[in-house]
Design a protein around this motif. Structure first.
Motif, PDB file in Angstrom:
ATOM      1  N   THR A  14       0.849  -1.192   0.000  1.00 45.21           N
ATOM      2  CA  THR A  14       0.000   0.000   0.000  1.00 45.21           C
ATOM      3  C   THR A  14       0.886   1.244   0.000  1.00 45.21           C
ATOM      4  O   THR A  14       1.983   1.229   0.572  1.00 45.21           O
ATOM      5  CB  THR A  14      -0.928   0.047   1.228  1.00 45.21           C
ATOM      6  OG1 THR A  14      -0.145   0.277   2.408  1.00 45.21           O
ATOM      7  CG2 THR A  14      -1.702  -1.254   1.375  1.00 45.21           C
ATOM      8  N   GLN A  15       0.422   2.309  -0.667  1.00 45.13           N
ATOM      9  CA  GLN A  15       1.166   3.566  -0.726  1.00 45.13           C
ATOM     10  C   GLN A  15       0.186   4.732  -0.717  1.00 45.13           C
ATOM     11  O   GLN A  15      -0.703   4.797  -1.572  1.00 45.13           O
ATOM     12  CB  GLN A  15       2.025   3.626  -1.999  1.00 45.13           C
ATOM     13  CG  GLN A  15       2.820   4.920  -2.154  1.00 45.13           C
ATOM     14  CD  GLN A  15       3.561   4.992  -3.470  1.00 45.13           C
ATOM     15  OE1 GLN A  15       3.485   4.075  -4.296  1.00 45.13           O
ATOM     16  NE2 GLN A  15       4.268   6.085  -3.705  1.00 45.13           N
ATOM     17  N   GLN A  16       0.339   5.633   0.226  1.00 43.95           N
ATOM     18  CA  GLN A  16      -0.505   6.823   0.276  1.00 43.95           C
ATOM     19  C   GLN A  16       0.057   7.862  -0.687  1.00 43.95           C
ATOM     20  O   GLN A  16       1.090   8.486  -0.431  1.00 43.95           O
ATOM     21  CB  GLN A  16      -0.552   7.397   1.699  1.00 43.95           C
ATOM     22  CG  GLN A  16      -1.625   8.447   1.911  1.00 43.95           C
ATOM     23  CD  GLN A  16      -3.026   7.854   2.011  1.00 43.95           C
ATOM     24  OE1 GLN A  16      -3.207   6.794   2.607  1.00 43.95           O
ATOM     25  NE2 GLN A  16      -4.002   8.531   1.432  1.00 43.95           N
ATOM     26  N   SER A  18      -1.554  10.654  -1.803  1.00 39.54           N
ATOM     27  CA  SER A  18      -1.975  11.998  -1.401  1.00 39.54           C
ATOM     28  C   SER A  18      -3.049  11.816  -0.342  1.00 39.54           C
ATOM     29  O   SER A  18      -3.469  10.682  -0.066  1.00 39.54           O
ATOM     30  CB  SER A  18      -2.524  12.771  -2.608  1.00 39.54           C
ATOM     31  OG  SER A  18      -3.816  12.316  -2.952  1.00 39.54           O
ATOM     32  N   PRO A  19      -3.515  12.920   0.283  1.00 45.84           N
ATOM     33  CA  PRO A  19      -4.551  12.747   1.316  1.00 45.84           C
ATOM     34  C   PRO A  19      -5.798  12.023   0.826  1.00 45.84           C
ATOM     35  O   PRO A  19      -6.495  11.400   1.628  1.00 45.84           O
ATOM     36  CB  PRO A  19      -4.867  14.186   1.720  1.00 45.84           C
ATOM     37  CG  PRO A  19      -3.610  14.945   1.439  1.00 45.84           C
ATOM     38  CD  PRO A  19      -3.044  14.318   0.200  1.00 45.84           C
ATOM     39  N   HIS A  20      -6.092  12.099  -0.478  1.00 45.98           N
ATOM     40  CA  HIS A  20      -7.338  11.523  -0.991  1.00 45.98           C
ATOM     41  C   HIS A  20      -7.114  10.412  -2.020  1.00 45.98           C
ATOM     42  O   HIS A  20      -8.051  10.058  -2.754  1.00 45.98           O
ATOM     43  CB  HIS A  20      -8.216  12.618  -1.598  1.00 45.98           C
ATOM     44  CG  HIS A  20      -8.702  13.617  -0.606  1.00 45.98           C
ATOM     45  ND1 HIS A  20      -8.032  14.797  -0.364  1.00 45.98           N
ATOM     46  CD2 HIS A  20      -9.779  13.616   0.218  1.00 45.98           C
ATOM     47  CE1 HIS A  20      -8.682  15.484   0.570  1.00 45.98           C
ATOM     48  NE2 HIS A  20      -9.737  14.788   0.931  1.00 45.98           N
ATOM     49  N   VAL A  22      -4.978   6.527  -2.537  1.00 42.09           N
ATOM     50  CA  VAL A  22      -4.075   5.489  -2.067  1.00 42.09           C
ATOM     51  C   VAL A  22      -3.845   4.494  -3.201  1.00 42.09           C
ATOM     52  O   VAL A  22      -4.765   4.165  -3.956  1.00 42.09           O
ATOM     53  CB  VAL A  22      -4.647   4.766  -0.818  1.00 42.09           C
ATOM     54  CG1 VAL A  22      -5.970   4.086  -1.116  1.00 42.09           C
ATOM     55  CG2 VAL A  22      -3.653   3.765  -0.259  1.00 42.09           C
ATOM     56  N   ARG A  23      -2.610   4.048  -3.346  1.00 44.95           N
ATOM     57  CA  ARG A  23      -2.265   3.057  -4.365  1.00 44.95           C
ATOM     58  C   ARG A  23      -2.096   1.695  -3.698  1.00 44.95           C
ATOM     59  O   ARG A  23      -1.331   1.557  -2.733  1.00 44.95           O
ATOM     60  CB  ARG A  23      -0.982   3.434  -5.095  1.00 44.95           C
ATOM     61  CG  ARG A  23      -0.468   2.372  -6.076  1.00 44.95           C
ATOM     62  CD  ARG A  23       0.661   2.918  -6.925  1.00 44.95           C
ATOM     63  NE  ARG A  23       0.196   4.019  -7.761  1.00 44.95           N
ATOM     64  CZ  ARG A  23       0.988   4.875  -8.388  1.00 44.95           C
ATOM     65  NH1 ARG A  23       2.305   4.770  -8.265  1.00 44.95           N
ATOM     66  NH2 ARG A  23       0.482   5.848  -9.131  1.00 44.95           N
ATOM     67  N   ASP A  85      -5.111   2.858  -8.227  1.00 42.55           N
ATOM     68  CA  ASP A  85      -5.171   4.047  -7.380  1.00 42.55           C
ATOM     69  C   ASP A  85      -6.631   4.293  -6.997  1.00 42.55           C
ATOM     70  O   ASP A  85      -7.494   4.469  -7.871  1.00 42.55           O
ATOM     71  CB  ASP A  85      -4.616   5.265  -8.115  1.00 42.55           C
ATOM     72  CG  ASP A  85      -3.124   5.131  -8.397  1.00 42.55           C
ATOM     73  OD1 ASP A  85      -2.495   4.206  -7.843  1.00 42.55           O
ATOM     74  OD2 ASP A  85      -2.600   5.950  -9.168  1.00 42.55           O
ATOM     75  N   ARG A 100      -8.749   2.388   1.938  1.00 41.02           N
ATOM     76  CA  ARG A 100      -8.087   3.242   2.938  1.00 41.02           C
ATOM     77  C   ARG A 100      -7.558   2.410   4.100  1.00 41.02           C
ATOM     78  O   ARG A 100      -6.532   2.741   4.696  1.00 41.02           O
ATOM     79  CB  ARG A 100      -9.081   4.292   3.427  1.00 41.02           C
ATOM     80  CG  ARG A 100      -8.532   5.263   4.468  1.00 41.02           C
ATOM     81  CD  ARG A 100      -9.490   6.428   4.669  1.00 41.02           C
ATOM     82  NE  ARG A 100     -10.826   5.984   5.004  1.00 41.02           N
ATOM     83  CZ  ARG A 100     -11.290   5.798   6.244  1.00 41.02           C
ATOM     84  NH1 ARG A 100     -10.483   6.014   7.281  1.00 41.02           N
ATOM     85  NH2 ARG A 100     -12.524   5.409   6.465  1.00 41.02           N
ATOM     86  N   ASP A 162      -2.865  17.230  -2.744  1.00 39.44           N
ATOM     87  CA  ASP A 162      -3.296  16.126  -3.597  1.00 39.44           C
ATOM     88  C   ASP A 162      -2.596  16.114  -4.957  1.00 39.44           C
ATOM     89  O   ASP A 162      -2.900  15.262  -5.799  1.00 39.44           O
ATOM     90  CB  ASP A 162      -4.812  16.175  -3.794  1.00 39.44           C
ATOM     91  CG  ASP A 162      -5.551  15.691  -2.561  1.00 39.44           C
ATOM     92  OD1 ASP A 162      -5.461  14.483  -2.263  1.00 39.44           O
ATOM     93  OD2 ASP A 162      -6.181  16.515  -1.876  1.00 39.44           O
ATOM     94  N   GLN A 164       0.197  15.022  -7.445  1.00 33.67           N
ATOM     95  CA  GLN A 164       1.013  13.814  -7.464  1.00 33.67           C
ATOM     96  C   GLN A 164       1.888  13.824  -8.710  1.00 33.67           C
ATOM     97  O   GLN A 164       1.531  14.434  -9.724  1.00 33.67           O
ATOM     98  CB  GLN A 164       0.135  12.561  -7.447  1.00 33.67           C
ATOM     99  CG  GLN A 164      -0.864  12.469  -8.569  1.00 33.67           C
ATOM    100  CD  GLN A 164      -1.703  11.206  -8.493  1.00 33.67           C
ATOM    101  OE1 GLN A 164      -1.322  10.169  -9.043  1.00 33.67           O
ATOM    102  NE2 GLN A 164      -2.839  11.297  -7.820  1.00 33.67           N
TER     103      GLN A 164
END
Length: 255
Positions: A14-16, A18-20, A22-23, A85, A100, A162, A164
């Motif tokens: 998992t990779q965040q 941006s705040p909204h 997630v990958r 994503d 999330r 947000d 990227q």
């Protein structure tokens, strides 16, 4: 659990972003057949309820109510891996809240992929317009352009945080439009596109996002700036107040 059309996919990483967003990186038997470098591929996802490790039970009578559509952001067929994503807005939605909280080892169901009907061959320049929901699809198409491509990409996001990284040709100008209220119309994004200095030559046009955004720009490109049909992709990915099955039914009625 698998069927001819759906198979399990397990979360590897998992990779965040941006705040909204997630990958999630998945592994699945289906991924062995994914095509590397084929832009526009998407698949259907059936996620378990938030907090559940999955996979969800497959119910032929009701699975379509839980099914959601996502872009294949990256694929690595040799490793049977792929990235998706996910947009996350707190507890809103089905797949987003699950993504999330997802952790390695959690499982979902995925379909075999389909492909967008969008082409850029023969275009002199390129125009991309996407809200947060469609940035992954736009990014895949942008990253597939030749290195000498020119044009503009407009991305609507909820906050500066947000933004990227997107690997675009140096001739593509990227514009970030901030819209903090997810329920407000995309007026600033639409205005930015409509006031763009139109380049000479034939553009390819990619527009995807909320229903009203797609509708406004579809009309603009039809009446004010006519574009070649084979170089134009305009699609609504969602509609305010509707879940995906309701949105699809609404689109079908409006067509």
């Amino acid at each position: 659990m698998s069927t001819p059309n759906f198979a399990e996919a397990i979360v590897l990483r998992t990779q965040q972003l941006s705040p909204h967003m997630v990958r999630l990186t998945f592994q699945s038997e289906f991924a062995a057949d994914f095509v590397t470098g084929a832009p526009g591929a998407y698949l259907k996802v059936i996620a378990p309820a938030p907090g559940e490790a999955g996979p969800p039970a497959f119910d032929p009578a009701s699975f379509k109510t839980r099914m959601r559509t996502y872009t294949l952001r990256h694929v690595r067929p040799a490793e049977h891996e792929f990235d998706i994503d996910f947009v996350v807005h707190g507890d809103n939605g089905i797949a987003g809240p699950w993504a999330r909280q997802a952790a390695p080892g959690n499982r979902i169901l995925i379909s075999r992929p389909g492909t967008l009907k969008f082409g850029t061959e023969g275009a002199d320049w390129h125009l991309f317009v996407a809200d947060l929901s469609s940035i992954p699809a736009a990014a895949v198409e942008l990253e597939a352009l030749p290195s000498d491509a020119i044009g503009d990409a407009f991305f609507e996001i909820p906050s500066d945080e947000d933004r990227q990284p997107i690997r675009t040709p140096t001739g593509i100008r990227v514009h970030w439009i901030i819209k903090s209220d997810p329920h407000a119309p995309s007026e600033a994004l639409i205005q930015a596109v409509q006031t763009l200095d139109w380049r000479s030559g034939e553009p390819s046009v990619f527009v995807a996002g909320e229903f009203a955004l797609a509708g406004a720009l579809r009309t603009y490109f039809r009446k004010q700036k006519p574009t070649r049909k084979d170089l134009t992709y305009v699609s609504s990915y969602w509609k305010l107040g509707l879940i995906e099955p309701e949105h699809k039914a609404f689109k079908a009625q409006a067509a």
